[in-house]
Design a protein around this motif. Structure first.
Motif, PDB file in Angstrom:
ATOM      1  N   VAL A  60      -6.002   0.668  10.652  1.00  0.00           N
ATOM      2  CA  VAL A  60      -4.666   1.129  11.006  1.00  0.00           C
ATOM      3  C   VAL A  60      -3.749   1.135   9.785  1.00  0.00           C
ATOM      4  N   LEU A  61      -4.121   0.409   8.751  1.00  0.00           N
ATOM      5  CA  LEU A  61      -3.339   0.405   7.512  1.00  0.00           C
ATOM      6  C   LEU A  61      -3.132   1.819   6.991  1.00  0.00           C
ATOM      7  N   TYR A  62      -4.166   2.663   7.078  1.00  0.00           N
ATOM      8  CA  TYR A  62      -4.060   4.037   6.591  1.00  0.00           C
ATOM      9  C   TYR A  62      -3.035   4.826   7.402  1.00  0.00           C
ATOM     10  N   ASP A  63      -2.933   4.491   8.691  1.00  0.00           N
ATOM     11  CA  ASP A  63      -1.970   5.180   9.539  1.00  0.00           C
ATOM     12  C   ASP A  63      -0.544   4.901   9.072  1.00  0.00           C
ATOM     13  N   PHE A  64      -0.267   3.662   8.726  1.00  0.00           N
ATOM     14  CA  PHE A  64       1.094   3.324   8.305  1.00  0.00           C
ATOM     15  C   PHE A  64       1.420   3.910   6.935  1.00  0.00           C
ATOM     16  N   VAL A  65       0.437   4.008   6.064  1.00  0.00           N
ATOM     17  CA  VAL A  65       0.665   4.661   4.772  1.00  0.00           C
ATOM     18  C   VAL A  65       0.955   6.147   4.991  1.00  0.00           C
ATOM     19  N   HIS A  66       0.237   6.764   5.910  1.00  0.00           N
ATOM     20  CA  HIS A  66       0.484   8.171   6.255  1.00  0.00           C
ATOM     21  C   HIS A  66       1.913   8.350   6.773  1.00  0.00           C
ATOM     22  N   GLU A 119      -8.770  -5.325  -1.791  1.00  0.00           N
ATOM     23  CA  GLU A 119      -9.606  -4.170  -1.489  1.00  0.00           C
ATOM     24  C   GLU A 119      -9.004  -3.295  -0.387  1.00  0.00           C
ATOM     25  N   THR A 120      -8.309  -3.904   0.568  1.00  0.00           N
ATOM     26  CA  THR A 120      -7.686  -3.101   1.626  1.00  0.00           C
ATOM     27  C   THR A 120      -6.642  -2.149   1.051  1.00  0.00           C
ATOM     28  N   ILE A 121      -5.898  -2.606   0.036  1.00  0.00           N
ATOM     29  CA  ILE A 121      -4.898  -1.748  -0.597  1.00  0.00           C
ATOM     30  C   ILE A 121      -5.579  -0.654  -1.409  1.00  0.00           C
ATOM     31  N   VAL A 122      -6.642  -1.003  -2.106  1.00  0.00           N
ATOM     32  CA  VAL A 122      -7.398  -0.011  -2.887  1.00  0.00           C
ATOM     33  C   VAL A 122      -7.874   1.115  -1.971  1.00  0.00           C
ATOM     34  N   ARG A 123      -8.450   0.753  -0.838  1.00  0.00           N
ATOM     35  CA  ARG A 123      -8.978   1.769   0.085  1.00  0.00           C
ATOM     36  C   ARG A 123      -7.863   2.607   0.689  1.00  0.00           C
ATOM     37  N   SER A 124      -6.723   1.967   0.992  1.00  0.00           N
ATOM     38  CA  SER A 124      -5.632   2.728   1.606  1.00  0.00           C
ATOM     39  C   SER A 124      -5.074   3.764   0.644  1.00  0.00           C
ATOM     40  N   ILE A 125      -5.067   3.454  -0.657  1.00  0.00           N
ATOM     41  CA  ILE A 125      -4.622   4.434  -1.658  1.00  0.00           C
ATOM     42  C   ILE A 125      -5.627   5.582  -1.732  1.00  0.00           C
ATOM     43  N   ALA A 126      -6.913   5.239  -1.692  1.00  0.00           N
ATOM     44  CA  ALA A 126      -7.958   6.264  -1.757  1.00  0.00           C
ATOM     45  C   ALA A 126      -7.866   7.229  -0.580  1.00  0.00           C
ATOM     46  N   ALA A 180       0.833  -1.210   0.000  1.00  0.00           N
ATOM     47  CA  ALA A 180       0.000   0.000   0.000  1.00  0.00           C
ATOM     48  C   ALA A 180       0.867   1.259   0.000  1.00  0.00           C
ATOM     49  N   ALA A 181       1.935   1.267   0.798  1.00  0.00           N
ATOM     50  CA  ALA A 181       2.830   2.429   0.836  1.00  0.00           C
ATOM     51  C   ALA A 181       3.554   2.595  -0.495  1.00  0.00           C
ATOM     52  N   LEU A 182       3.908   1.488  -1.127  1.00  0.00           N
ATOM     53  CA  LEU A 182       4.602   1.542  -2.414  1.00  0.00           C
ATOM     54  C   LEU A 182       3.736   2.149  -3.506  1.00  0.00           C
ATOM     55  N   LEU A 183       2.403   2.038  -3.358  1.00  0.00           N
ATOM     56  CA  LEU A 183       1.482   2.461  -4.416  1.00  0.00           C
ATOM     57  C   LEU A 183       0.695   3.721  -4.078  1.00  0.00           C
TER      58      LEU A 183
END
Length: 278
Positions: free
Chosen positions: A216-222, A198-205, A138-141
């Motif tokens: 918490v995935l969004y937190d790590f991408v942030h 879908e979790t990766i799709v949402r984290s990019i959005a 997710a962070a890579l994308l």
């Protein structure tokens, strides 16, 4: 405002992933996916097999005997990192291109995205909250949408976006106000077209807006985006976008005193990985 239909079609037209990577992503999106299935998918792709063995044997993560099999590489690297490394190869050419609409030169976006993924990797074991397996990919994308959206960014529009940033808006807010769409939304369309989990799709959005999601995935991408920006791999990144959300630090359990040492490790690790990928 941009024409949403044109942007959507441009996202759908982005170069597709190689079949092996698509199969790997589809398999990992299922809860019943196991080690044997991943091994079978990867083993029939000599390029991907070679890349993962090289990564598994790299100085940064190699301990003990050399890794000689796909199964051992998956165990060593971890399934989440396997998907990130599988994606990095075919995407590197597309993401190495200059993106004038965002003022980014050759390779700048690629280095930033790699650095973002490495932040997540370095946070594993540092935060009280466990890093989700999908966080590496997710962070890579997370800034993938810039490649598509930049096709529509005329100088006049970008000046308006820049002016909105100067007035205190984040990049996401400025794009929404001027363009009617933000690059995270466009990147999610591409990821959806590629049939990524879908979790990766949402984290990019939700990239750039950690409180917009529930995971918490969004937190790590942030954290990946902001800390990668702090080592200067994304010149011109607005000051507002370099601010860490304190609620994110609290949720994941990251002590502020750990950030400077992490940035030092990140610079070393980035140099090593970029050499690994040529």
């Amino acid at each position: 405002m941009l024409d949403h239909g044109l942007v959507t079609r441009a996202a759908a037209a982005m170069e597709p992933l190689p079949p092996t990577v698509s199969r790997l992503a589809a398999a990992m999106a299922r809860e019943d996916c196991g080690l044997r299935e991943l091994e079978q998918i990867i083993s029939y792709d000599p390029v991907l097999t070679g890349r993962l063995l090289r990564v598994a044997n790299s100085a940064a993560i190699s301990r003990g005997a050399p890794i000689a099999t796909v199964r051992a590489a998956i165990v060593k690297i971890g399934a989440g990192r396997v998907l990130a490394h599988a994606l990095s190869g075919p995407l590197s050419r597309q993401l190495q291109m200059p993106i004038p609409g965002y003022g980014l030169g050759q390779g700048v976006l690629w280095r930033h995205l790699v650095a973002s993924a490495l932040v997540v990797e370095l946070l594993d074991g540092v935060t009280r909250t466990r890093v989700p397996p999908e966080a590496f990919a997710a962070a890579l994308l997370h800034d993938l949408g810039q490649v598509v959206l930049a096709q529509f960014l005329e100088p006049k529009l970008m000046r308006l976006v820049a002016l909105s940033r100067e007035q205190g808006l984040s990049s996401r807010q400025a794009e929404l106000e001027i363009l009617g769409v933000h690059q995270g939304e466009v990147g999610a369309l591409v990821a959806q077209e590629w049939q990524l989990p879908e979790t990766i799709v949402r984290s990019i959005a939700y990239a750039g807006c950690p409180d917009g999601g529930e995971e918490v995935l969004y937190d790590f991408v942030h954290l990946g985006h902001v800390l990668a920006g702090r080592i200067g791999e994304y010149p011109g990144m607005p000051e507002r976008d370099l601010e860490l959300d304190p609620t994110v630090l609290e949720r994941v359990g990251l002590d502020a005193s750990a950030i400077d040492p992490l940035l030092h490790d990140l610079e070393d690790r980035l140099g090593e990985v970029l050499r690994l990928y040529g």
